[in-house]
Design a protein around this motif. Structure first.
Motif, short mmCIF file in Angstrom:
data_model
loop_
_atom_site.label_atom_id
_atom_site.label_comp_id
_atom_site.label_asym_id
_atom_site.label_seq_id
_atom_site.Cartn_x
_atom_site.Cartn_y
_atom_site.Cartn_z
N ALA A 194 0.83 -1.20 0.00
CA ALA A 194 0.00 0.00 0.00
C ALA A 194 0.87 1.26 0.00
CB ALA A 194 -0.94 0.00 1.21
N CYS A 266 -7.97 6.43 0.29
CA CYS A 266 -8.16 4.97 0.36
C CYS A 266 -6.84 4.25 0.60
CB CYS A 266 -8.81 4.47 -0.93
SG CYS A 266 -10.52 5.01 -1.15
N LEU A 270 -5.89 2.14 3.95
CA LEU A 270 -5.50 0.74 3.81
C LEU A 270 -4.14 0.50 4.45
CD1 LEU A 270 -6.09 -2.04 2.47
CD2 LEU A 270 -4.88 -1.19 0.45
N LEU A 274 -6.08 -0.63 8.10
CA LEU A 274 -6.55 -1.98 7.79
C LEU A 274 -5.41 -2.99 7.82
CD1 LEU A 274 -9.20 -3.36 7.18
CD2 LEU A 274 -8.70 -3.13 4.73
N CYS A 275 -4.30 -2.66 7.15
CA CYS A 275 -3.18 -3.60 7.06
C CYS A 275 -2.46 -3.76 8.40
CB CYS A 275 -2.18 -3.14 5.99
SG CYS A 275 -2.84 -3.19 4.33
#
Length: 613
Positions: A194, A266, A270, A274-275
């Motif tokens: 990412a 986004c 991420l 999220l990661c």
């Protein structure tokens, strides 16, 4: 596009090997300038991560196990005292490194890289500056140097703390619960991907905005530089136009940001949440509780230590995951820097055939010389034939845009002709040593520059301790600036411009031109080129200044460039240019007798030159 300028090819894919090579290139530059600092920084990053591991992983685990399994207090106490001594020594080393060594070394590193860029800028062909892409890349490279050095520090920190953390924590996890390491590894690689995509997007945005930010920077300079202060106050329409341009350009840059905002958000979410947080904070905690409470594979003290170690490893790897994208970003800028440094000038000395320069002024001849800045605009000069006898006084006249300044740039070998040749004493000027050839030419351009330095340094164009005061004063006297100098309390030592010195002075336009002329009088040149050096003077003052210049340059060749004819009647030979061609030539009386364009120009201007001699 000519040979010496930056090629307009598309940027090669920034692959892994290129990223590593570009970062190593910048690291080598930093290391060359301050080797001790770079070595100690790496050692400090490794030391610091070892301390963190000893305190919060190995040390904490050891102390908790001492309590859990009933080991003697003495064992824990001895360990903690030894750890404290190690930490204190490390803090002393760290303080010395960051507060003294790095503080001294960083300016040294940035100075060394900038000087390398500036020296290259002096070397490359003047034609490169005619290429907007070259100028954009050069400005971007120079302006980003300091940022890239700071980023290199960040890369070293992330890289070596990350490697050390992975080695130590990985060993700990594998020795206690190998599955735990998988959670950290998955989080790391997902965040790495990412971050890579995000940084490519950031660079794309930066590149798109760069030309527009340069335009806004220009408007900014207009409003704060003294050079434009009078114009912007007396012509409010100009201010309005500039502000309109600023607003429009700002809207463009905002539009670029808006266009990419969604994708950027986004990718950032991420990467950062999220990661990293979801995999480690939630899933891993469930796994640890299950392993201790259900499977009884690890102890509860292990759960606490491994949970804390995972968090710290996660944070370290989060920084580590930024390392490669940061290296990619550095690589993209270093690529431009290397492209700039790789430019090979085409106007150079012919090392295989370098002819010694004649000791005294010799004939200069232009044979069928044609030149174009680029093929799209066509020839600026076409089929020029001209002879300049030794110690003669030549005038080149014509209206603006006739090609006069371009012609002298060819004579000075700032450019080479596209067709034809220029000879000095029968030898092509390409066969002389370039630096020595230019040293024999003294020039005053119409757009001369006054530097923020002393009067003496402005005449010498060098450090003040390299010239004799008497010679400088003599040059100023010949140029007509001696009287102004005598009125200054500090004389040659006074600073020109008030940009850096409050007690400096600002010369008027005419005084500045006289100072520029004094540079030529000081320089022992065989050929003197005066490109409208007296345009800020009134016609009578111009006439007298030019007469004094001709008198002082009696044993030198002189070329006057002008569209004002106050000096032409004193010239030995006159060339009149129009649209890049010589349309008339001869002495002043001969050209008047022809009744052509020169005579017409003289007739229009003659009333200004009725001077009593």
């Amino acid at each position: 596009m000519k040979k010496g300028s930056i090629k307009k090819n598309s940027m090669k894919k920034n692959g892994f090997k290129q990223v590593i090579a570009h970062n190593l290139f910048l690291f080598r530059l930093c290391f060359k300038a301050a080797p001790a600092c770079m070595i100690l920084l790496i050692a400090e990053h490794i030391r610091n991560e070892i301390v963190v591991f000893m305190e919060y992983t190995f040390g904490l685990n050891y102390v908790l196990e001492c309590a859990e399994y009933g080991r003697p207090f003495k064992d824990a106490a001895v360990f903690l005292v030894g750890l404290l001594a190690f930490v204190m020594l490390g803090l002393l080393f760290s303080s010395y490194l960051y507060q003294k060594i790095q503080m001294k070394s960083t300016p040294k590193i940035k100075q060394a890289i900038k000087e390398m860029m500036y020296n290259k800028a002096k070397e490359i062909d003047l034609e490169c500056y005619d290429d907007p892409k070259f100028y954009n890349d050069y400005v971007l490279s120079v302006s980003e140097i300091e940022n890239q050095v700071d980023r290199m520090y960040g890369v070293l920190w992330s890289l070596f703390t990350g490697i050390t953390s992975v080695a130590l924590s990985g060993t700990f996890f594998i020795g206690n619960d190998p599955v735990s390491f998988l959670f950290v590894a998955v989080s790391f690689f997902a965040s790495l991907w990412a971050g890579k995509v995000l940084n490519k997007l950031k660079f794309k945005i930066r590149t798109e905005k760069n030309p527009h930010e340069r335009k806004m920077g220009y408007v900014n300079r207009v409003f704060y530089l003294n050079d434009y202060a009078k114009e912007t106050r007396l012509n409010t329409e100009v201010s309005g136009l500039l502000l309109k341009d600023f607003d429009e350009t700002n809207d463009i840059t905002l539009g670029i940001d808006r266009k990419n905002a969604g994708k950027r958000f986004c990718l950032q979410f991420l990467k950062d949440y999220l990661c990293s947080n979801f995999l480690i904070d939630i899933l891993y905690m469930i796994y640890l509780v299950y392993s201790a409470a259900v499977l009884h594979r690890i102890s509860y003290s292990n759960v606490a230590v491994m949970r804390g170690t995972a968090n710290r490893t996660k944070e370290c790897l989060k920084r580590f995951s930024d390392t490669y994208p940061k290296m990619q970003e550095i690589s993209l800028y270093v690529e431009k820097m290397q492209a700039f440094l790789a430019i090979e000038p085409t106007i150079v000395s012919n090392k295989d055939k370098c002819v010694p320069l004649p000791a005294s002024p010799k004939e200069i001849e232009l044979k069928n010389v044609s030149f174009a800045y680029n093929q799209r605009e066509g020839y600026i000069l076409k089929n020029i034939n001209m002879k300049i006898d030794p110690c003669s006084k030549i005038a080149i006249v014509g209206y603006n845009g006739a090609g006069k300044t371009t012609l002298i740039k060819l004579i000075m070998r700032l450019y080479d002709p596209d067709e034809g040749e220029i000879l000095l004493d029968g030898v092509n000027i390409k066969d002389y040593d370039l630096e020595e050839y230019r040293r024999r030419i003294g020039t005053v351009f119409q757009d001369f520059k006054i530097f923020a330095a002393t009067v003496k340094e402005n005449v010498l164009l060098d450090f003040a301790d390299k010239g004799e005061d008497g010679e400088v004063i003599c040059a100023l006297e010949k140029s007509g600036l001696k009287e102004r100098l005598d009125s200054l309390t500090e004389g040659l030592s006074i600073n020109l411009t008030t940009e850096f010195e409050e007690n400096g002075i600002n010369l008027s336009g005419g005084e500045g031109q006289k100072l520029a002329v004094a540079r030529v009088f000081y320089k022992d040149a065989d050929l003197i080129i005066l490109d409208e050096p007296s345009s800020a003077l009134d016609p009578i003052a111009e006439y007298h200044l030019n007469r004094s210049m001709l008198s002082a340059a009696e044993n030198k060749s002189v070329i006057f460039i002008s569209h004002r004819l106050s000096t032409t009647r004193n010239a030995d030979h006159i060339y009149m240019l129009e649209k890049g061609r010589v349309i008339e030539e001869g002495s002043h009386p001969e050209l008047l007798g022809l009744g052509g364009k020169y005579a017409g120009m003289w007739k229009v201007q003659a009333g200004q030159y009725c001077v009593e001699e």
